[in-house]
Design a protein around this motif. Structure first.
Motif, mmCIF file in Angstrom:
data_model
loop_
_atom_site.group_PDB
_atom_site.id
_atom_site.type_symbol
_atom_site.label_atom_id
_atom_site.label_comp_id
_atom_site.label_asym_id
_atom_site.label_seq_id
_atom_site.Cartn_x
_atom_site.Cartn_y
_atom_site.Cartn_z
ATOM 1 N N HIS A 23 0.963 -1.230 -0.020
ATOM 2 C CA HIS A 23 -0.107 -0.015 -0.055
ATOM 3 C C HIS A 23 0.769 1.161 -0.103
ATOM 4 C CE1 HIS A 23 -4.380 -0.879 0.219
ATOM 5 N NE2 HIS A 23 -4.070 -2.033 0.759
ATOM 6 N N ASP A 24 1.842 1.339 0.718
ATOM 7 C CA ASP A 24 2.754 2.490 0.792
ATOM 8 C C ASP A 24 3.528 2.705 -0.430
ATOM 9 O OD1 ASP A 24 2.039 2.758 3.462
ATOM 10 O OD2 ASP A 24 4.235 1.713 4.077
ATOM 11 N N PHE A 25 4.048 1.811 -1.104
ATOM 12 C CA PHE A 25 4.499 1.631 -2.577
ATOM 13 C C PHE A 25 3.392 2.293 -3.736
ATOM 14 C CE2 PHE A 25 8.329 -0.292 -0.938
ATOM 15 C CZ PHE A 25 9.189 0.324 -1.591
ATOM 16 N N ALA A 26 2.181 1.616 -3.329
ATOM 17 C CA ALA A 26 1.226 1.787 -4.449
ATOM 18 C C ALA A 26 0.623 3.281 -4.316
ATOM 19 C CB ALA A 26 -0.014 0.779 -4.173
ATOM 20 N N GLY A 27 0.730 3.964 -3.123
ATOM 21 C CA GLY A 27 0.435 5.218 -2.974
ATOM 22 C C GLY A 27 1.232 6.257 -3.645
ATOM 23 N N GLN A 28 2.596 5.717 -3.481
ATOM 24 C CA GLN A 28 3.726 6.623 -4.102
ATOM 25 C C GLN A 28 3.714 6.505 -5.606
ATOM 26 O OE1 GLN A 28 7.761 6.229 -2.444
ATOM 27 N NE2 GLN A 28 6.595 5.048 -0.963
ATOM 28 N N ALA A 29 3.373 5.467 -6.128
ATOM 29 C CA ALA A 29 3.336 5.047 -7.472
ATOM 30 C C ALA A 29 1.912 5.717 -8.337
ATOM 31 C CB ALA A 29 3.172 3.559 -7.641
ATOM 32 N N ASP A 30 0.959 5.739 -7.637
ATOM 33 C CA ASP A 30 -0.235 6.347 -7.898
ATOM 34 C C ASP A 30 -0.140 7.634 -8.093
ATOM 35 O OD1 ASP A 30 -2.773 6.348 -9.030
ATOM 36 O OD2 ASP A 30 -3.821 6.274 -6.988
ATOM 37 N N ALA A 31 0.495 8.663 -7.287
ATOM 38 C CA ALA A 31 0.806 9.745 -7.186
ATOM 39 C C ALA A 31 1.656 10.326 -8.431
ATOM 40 C CB ALA A 31 1.284 10.132 -6.015
ATOM 41 N N ALA A 32 2.418 9.188 -8.990
ATOM 42 C CA ALA A 32 3.347 9.264 -10.033
ATOM 43 C C ALA A 32 3.008 9.004 -11.435
ATOM 44 C CB ALA A 32 4.870 8.921 -9.723
ATOM 45 N N GLY A 33 1.834 8.445 -11.244
ATOM 46 C CA GLY A 33 1.045 7.995 -12.668
ATOM 47 C C GLY A 33 1.644 6.681 -13.099
ATOM 48 N N VAL A 34 1.829 5.975 -12.325
ATOM 49 C CA VAL A 34 2.375 4.626 -12.571
ATOM 50 C C VAL A 34 1.006 3.676 -12.788
ATOM 51 C CG1 VAL A 34 3.523 2.376 -11.750
ATOM 52 C CG2 VAL A 34 4.593 4.694 -11.312
ATOM 53 N N ASP A 35 1.204 2.960 -13.856
ATOM 54 C CA ASP A 35 0.144 2.089 -14.151
ATOM 55 C C ASP A 35 0.214 0.510 -13.837
ATOM 56 O OD1 ASP A 35 -1.191 4.111 -16.028
ATOM 57 O OD2 ASP A 35 0.616 3.998 -16.962
ATOM 58 N N LEU A 36 1.509 -0.035 -13.758
ATOM 59 C CA LEU A 36 2.088 -1.301 -13.445
ATOM 60 C C LEU A 36 3.192 -1.253 -12.522
ATOM 61 C CD1 LEU A 36 1.576 -4.284 -14.240
ATOM 62 C CD2 LEU A 36 3.252 -3.851 -15.939
ATOM 63 N N LEU A 37 2.953 -2.000 -11.376
ATOM 64 C CA LEU A 37 3.922 -2.054 -10.165
ATOM 65 C C LEU A 37 4.287 -3.244 -9.696
ATOM 66 C CD1 LEU A 37 4.936 0.214 -8.283
ATOM 67 C CD2 LEU A 37 3.005 -0.376 -6.837
ATOM 68 N N LEU A 38 5.627 -3.341 -9.681
ATOM 69 C CA LEU A 38 6.251 -4.820 -9.627
ATOM 70 C C LEU A 38 7.015 -4.651 -8.395
ATOM 71 C CD1 LEU A 38 7.296 -7.546 -10.841
ATOM 72 C CD2 LEU A 38 9.179 -6.167 -11.773
ATOM 73 N N PHE A 39 6.887 -6.128 -7.623
ATOM 74 C CA PHE A 39 7.361 -6.442 -6.289
ATOM 75 C C PHE A 39 8.429 -7.601 -6.393
ATOM 76 C CE2 PHE A 39 3.971 -3.704 -5.134
ATOM 77 C CZ PHE A 39 4.552 -3.014 -4.170
ATOM 78 N N PRO A 40 9.030 -7.796 -5.403
ATOM 79 C CA PRO A 40 10.120 -8.781 -5.450
ATOM 80 C C PRO A 40 9.645 -10.191 -5.449
ATOM 81 C CG PRO A 40 10.947 -7.167 -4.012
ATOM 82 C CD PRO A 40 9.452 -6.886 -4.162
ATOM 83 N N GLU A 41 10.403 -11.164 -5.616
ATOM 84 C CA GLU A 41 10.167 -12.506 -5.478
ATOM 85 C C GLU A 41 9.884 -13.020 -4.119
ATOM 86 O OE1 GLU A 41 12.843 -16.710 -6.698
ATOM 87 O OE2 GLU A 41 13.947 -14.743 -6.294
#
Length: 243
Positions: A23-41
């Motif tokens: 959620h923390d990363f997705a909030g930052q990504a959404d504010a930056a206009g990111v459409d697809l967000l990848l997390f580690p293995e």
């Protein structure tokens, strides 16, 4: 299409904490206009390849138990690709799950397992997914050492190769491999013409293991166009110039 790759702290056996980080990363990504967000293995439950951890932490993505996880991801706008430990019948897989709006779109099971991953069953296919006009496939960490895995994704019509990784290594090996990871990835993009987006962990597990990444975006020419510095938590974000 704007993509983001997350360089996260390592979290072991604490799904609630992992969801909070998502959620923390997705909030930052959404504010930056990111459409697809990848997390580690194996990010959701943590990459600890022991029978106790894998069997105790695994989820069946279609189970009522896992629906509670999906509900907690439903409000996130960017599409997510999250590494997890998957249970399917009596088998366990190192899986990257594609999630949109709290629903499972599909998943990819790691096909090339290391000698230390015998607790997992290897996958046998290279599905390709669509996200807002972007077509992508997935290789997980060690898969990138094998040209066939990236070539199979390209053959499916993908434009982008996503690479969830987890390179929490012994200190000597981590520094020895710090630059070699991207050398291997650059080989794959030059062979296939794909963009490549990788996500990894950072920090220390104990006195002997360290995670340096790299988390980055590489263009089809083999140029690193975005990268999170080693040792830092953050997001590598890039606008993909797609035909």
């Amino acid at each position: 299409m704007r993509v983001g790759a997350c360089q996260t702290p390592e979290i072991l056996g604490d799904v609630d904490a992992a969801i909070q980080v998502i959620h923390d990363f997705a909030g930052q990504a959404d504010a930056a206009g990111v459409d697809l967000l990848l997390f580690p293995e194996c990010f959701l439950q943590g990459y600890l390849v022991t029978e106790q951890h894998v069997h105790g932490q695994a989820f069946d993505p279609g189970s009522p138990e896992f629906s509670g996880v999906l509900v907690r991801l439903a409000a996130i706008r960017p599409s997510l690709v999250v590494g997890m430990i998957e249970r399917s019948g009596g088998s366990y897989h190192n899986t990257a799950l594609v999630v949109e709006g709290g629903s499972v779109v599909g998943g990819y099971r790691k096909t090339f397992l290391t000698d230390g991953e015998s607790v997992f069953t290897a996958g046998d296919s290279y599905p390709v997914f669509d996200c807002g006009g972007l077509r992508f496939g997935i290789n997980i960490c060690f898969d990138t050492r094998f040209p066939y895995a990236a070539a199979a994704v390209a053959a499916g019509g993908a434009q982008v190769l996503l690479v969830p990784a987890q390179n929490m290594m012994r200190r000597d090996k981590a520094f020895r491999w710090q630059d070699r990871h991207n050398q291997v990835r650059t080989q794959r993009v030059r062979e296939t013409g794909l963009w490549l987006v990788s996500a990894d962990v950072t920090g220390r597990r104990d006195s002997t293991r360290i995670g340096l990444g790299p988390t980055c975006v590489i263009n089809p020419a083999g140029d690193v166009v975005a990268q999170v510095p080693a040792g830092r938590v953050g997001i590598a974000i890039a606008e993909l110039d797609l035909p």
